[in-house]
Design a protein around this motif. Structure first.
Motif, PDB file in Angstrom:
ATOM      1  N   LYS A  85       0.870  -1.121  -0.073  1.00 51.33           N
ATOM      2  CA  LYS A  85       0.107  -0.164   0.091  1.00 51.33           C
ATOM      3  C   LYS A  85       0.926   1.067  -0.005  1.00 51.33           C
ATOM      4  O   LYS A  85       0.481   2.357  -0.290  1.00 51.33           O
ATOM      5  CB  LYS A  85      -0.875   0.060   1.143  1.00 51.33           C
ATOM      6  CG  LYS A  85      -0.276   0.107   2.566  1.00 51.33           C
ATOM      7  CD  LYS A  85      -1.121   0.402   3.746  1.00 51.33           C
ATOM      8  CE  LYS A  85      -0.418   0.703   4.776  1.00 51.33           C
ATOM      9  NZ  LYS A  85      -0.905   0.063   6.232  1.00 51.33           N
ATOM     10  N   GLY A  94       5.719   0.240  10.905  1.00 50.06           N
ATOM     11  CA  GLY A  94       5.620   0.951  11.963  1.00 50.06           C
ATOM     12  C   GLY A  94       7.186   1.965  11.920  1.00 50.06           C
ATOM     13  O   GLY A  94       7.087   2.995  12.755  1.00 50.06           O
ATOM     14  N   GLU A 154       6.944  -6.145   7.999  1.00 45.61           N
ATOM     15  CA  GLU A 154       6.091  -5.682   6.846  1.00 45.61           C
ATOM     16  C   GLU A 154       6.274  -4.122   6.678  1.00 45.61           C
ATOM     17  O   GLU A 154       5.337  -3.487   6.851  1.00 45.61           O
ATOM     18  CB  GLU A 154       4.536  -5.904   6.960  1.00 45.61           C
ATOM     19  CG  GLU A 154       4.149  -7.229   7.511  1.00 45.61           C
ATOM     20  CD  GLU A 154       2.762  -7.214   7.953  1.00 45.61           C
ATOM     21  OE1 GLU A 154       2.102  -6.520   8.542  1.00 45.61           O
ATOM     22  OE2 GLU A 154       2.179  -8.717   7.895  1.00 45.61           O
ATOM     23  N   GLY A 160       6.643  -0.434   5.108  1.00 45.11           N
ATOM     24  CA  GLY A 160       6.398   0.253   4.039  1.00 45.11           C
ATOM     25  C   GLY A 160       7.046   1.597   3.834  1.00 45.11           C
ATOM     26  O   GLY A 160       8.028   1.567   3.247  1.00 45.11           O
ATOM     27  N   ARG A 161       6.771   2.270   4.917  1.00 43.50           N
ATOM     28  CA  ARG A 161       7.451   3.808   4.980  1.00 43.50           C
ATOM     29  C   ARG A 161       8.884   3.751   5.024  1.00 43.50           C
ATOM     30  O   ARG A 161       9.660   4.609   4.289  1.00 43.50           O
ATOM     31  CB  ARG A 161       6.774   4.753   6.089  1.00 43.50           C
ATOM     32  CG  ARG A 161       7.117   5.985   6.480  1.00 43.50           C
ATOM     33  CD  ARG A 161       6.947   6.269   7.530  1.00 43.50           C
ATOM     34  NE  ARG A 161       5.598   6.011   8.273  1.00 43.50           N
ATOM     35  CZ  ARG A 161       4.523   6.704   7.962  1.00 43.50           C
ATOM     36  NH1 ARG A 161       4.554   7.870   7.444  1.00 43.50           N
ATOM     37  NH2 ARG A 161       3.371   6.096   8.522  1.00 43.50           N
TER      38      ARG A 161
HETATM   39  C1  LIG Z   1       0.471  -0.083   6.885  1.00 43.92           C
HETATM   40  C2  LIG Z   1       0.501  -1.384   7.147  1.00 43.92           C
HETATM   41  C3  LIG Z   1       2.169  -1.990   7.372  1.00 43.92           C
HETATM   42  C4  LIG Z   1       2.917  -0.951   6.904  1.00 43.92           C
HETATM   43  O1  LIG Z   1       3.136   0.461   7.771  1.00 43.92           O
HETATM   44  P1  LIG Z   1       4.496   1.514   7.795  1.00 43.92           P
HETATM   45  O2  LIG Z   1       4.086   2.400   8.608  1.00 43.92           O
HETATM   46  O3  LIG Z   1       4.279   1.871   6.339  1.00 43.92           O
HETATM   47  O4  LIG Z   1       5.612   0.563   7.966  1.00 43.92           O
HETATM   48  C5  LIG Z   1       2.108  -2.991   7.575  1.00 43.92           C
HETATM   49  N1  LIG Z   1       1.433  -4.085   7.995  1.00 43.92           N
HETATM   50  C6  LIG Z   1       0.134  -3.689   7.986  1.00 43.92           C
HETATM   51  C7  LIG Z   1      -0.938  -4.717   8.318  1.00 43.92           C
HETATM   52  C8  LIG Z   1      -0.316  -2.623   7.728  1.00 43.92           C
HETATM   53  O5  LIG Z   1      -1.606  -2.148   7.737  1.00 43.92           O
END
Ligand SMILES: *Cc1c(COP(=O)(O)O)cnc(C)c1O
Length: 425
Positions: free
Chosen positions: A55, A230, A272, A274-275
């Motif tokens: 995402k 996170g 997991e 992302g950021r």
């Molecule tokens: C949004 C999300 C992430 C990624 O979060 P970041 O803040 O981008 O690291 C990972 N796992 C789940 C289930 C999420 O909803």
């Protein structure tokens, strides 16, 4: 105050010869460096996997690079699963971390062999209805209350819609075992955008201790501890980076103290993020097109919140520089604004910058996660292109800009639309 590095003006000029502003720009070199350093910090765990949270930047040109570096993907919806499938991810390279899951999505995730991350006990019948109780499944934990690092409250799991209580985890394990599940994983996401190096280790301890007591209570086997996302990035210059080596070592200590003596030495650790992975390797590149001097000083740019929603949505800070003029003194105070008929369409408020000239290239930093992906079409604005600069300096368009035709694609405008589109750009 360390300056944030602005992409070189020569590079930007080479891109704007081919593709007009605004566009999202990403650096392959920085992305590979970043993900390699992260994976290295966890290489002590043989099966460690980063499931990139798609995402954050669901663009194949970016995800392909992460795939080559060995990452899996974390998906939350049917379309994200389709993206994963189309890119050749399969089996346990996919996490499916959905919540309030619509009918049919568990069946699709199981068809791909993804690891399902079950958000709630009440979803077990949906798994059954879709004929897809897998042999290995992940359970999402919500410990409730406040989540603290030392005395600092990092988040309020008690107010969050995700995950299940300890008692529900235990019931889920008992029921799922009867339904044929052989091994379990635990997952939690308790703080967002934190650079505190004790976040992952603290949550790792919580999840590992929870796995040990569930194992002791139910006899369940565990194959994975998923620390989720996170880990944050310093959006402001001068803010500290997350110390990824320290974070990796902190999780290793937790593993050695809790997992090893309790028969969980083969457990796989997962993330997991992302950021953290793509945030700092992307920039939104836009041009100054208007200046307005009323009660405040405004600089209008050709991008708007439809390209980057975070400032409008959360009042989030994104650093701004003027390409080629990074080292000039910041002598002028501006609101840097987009064109939406919404007064929150401001990339910056009261921001000190050098005097902005019309035509200047304005670079908005740290937009590689939750930038293009949070885009929308309010006011009939179209989302921008995405451009990747390759390690060898080549420029690649990895997503074209939207056109009016895309905007109207969901309407039954057959016949009428051709005439209208013929005089659009
Ligand atoms: C949004 C999300 C992430 C990624 O979060 P970041 O803040 O981008 O690291 C990972 N796992 C789940 C289930 C999420 O909803």
């Amino acid at each position: 105050m360390p300056l944030k590095e602005t992409p070189d003006i020569g590079l930007i000029n080479r891109i704007t010869e081919k593709f007009p502003t605004p566009f999202h720009l990403y650096s392959e070199e920085k992305l590979r460096k970043r993900v390699r350093a992260f994976l290295k910090a966890f290489s002590w765990n043989k099966r460690f996997t980063e499931y990139y949270a798609v995402k954050a930047c669901p663009t194949p040109g970016i995800i392909k690079i992460l795939q080559e570096e060995g990452c899996g993907v974390d998906c939350a919806s049917e379309c994200e699963l389709m993206l994963a499938e189309a890119m050749g991810f399969e089996g346990e390279k996919i996490m499916f971390s959905s919540n309030e899951t619509p009918a049919g999505e568990f069946a699709y995730a199981s068809k791909l062999g993804a690891i399902i991350n079950l958000d709630d006990y009440s979803l077990i019948p949906s798994l059954l209805n879709e004929g897809s109780v897998p042999e290995r499944i992940c359970l999402r934990f919500n410990p409730g209350g406040e989540f603290k690092l030392g005395t600092f409250v990092m988040g309020n799991p008690g107010d969050a819609k995700y995950g299940m209580t300890y008692e529900q985890l235990r019931s889920a394990i008992i029921d799922l075992t009867k339904l044929g599940v052989k091994e379990f994983a635990l997952h939690a996401f308790l703080a967002s955008n934190t650079t505190d190096s004790s976040y992952y280790p603290t949550m790792a301890r919580l999840l590992m201790n929870t796995a040990v007591s569930l194992k002791n209570e139910t006899g369940a086997q565990f194959f994975m501890i998923n620390l989720s996302g996170g880990i944050g990035i310093p959006y402001m210059p001068g803010q500290e980076e997350a110390d990824i080596e320290k974070i990796g070592n902190g999780v290793r200590e937790a593993y050695e103290e809790i997992c090893v003596p309790n028969g969980l030495q083969d457990i796989k650790i997962a993330s997991e993020l992302g950021r953290y992975i793509t945030g700092p390797v992307g920039w939104l590149v836009t041009s100054a097109i208007h200046e307005k001097h009323i009660h405040k000083e405004y600089i209008g740019v050709d991008a708007c919140s439809a390209d980057l929603m975070r400032p409008a949505m959360y009042g989030a800070y994104h650093h701004i520089t003027i390409a080629g003029r990074e080292n000039e003194a910041c002598t002028h105070k501006y609101d840097v604004v987009g064109s939406l008929c919404e007064n929150n369409d401001k990339f910056a408020i009261d921001r000190m910058l050098p005097k902005v000239n019309m035509g200047d290239i304005i670079v908005i930093h740290d937009t590689g996660a939750h930038g293009r992906s949070m885009g929308y079409n309010y006011n009939g604005r179209l989302r921008s292109a995405e451009v990747l600069v390759r390690e060898n300096g080549e420029i690649e368009l990895i997503r074209r800009a939207e056109t009016a035709k895309d905007y109207f694609a969901t309407l039954d405008f057959t016949g009428v639309l051709d005439g209208v589109l013929s005089h659009s750009k």
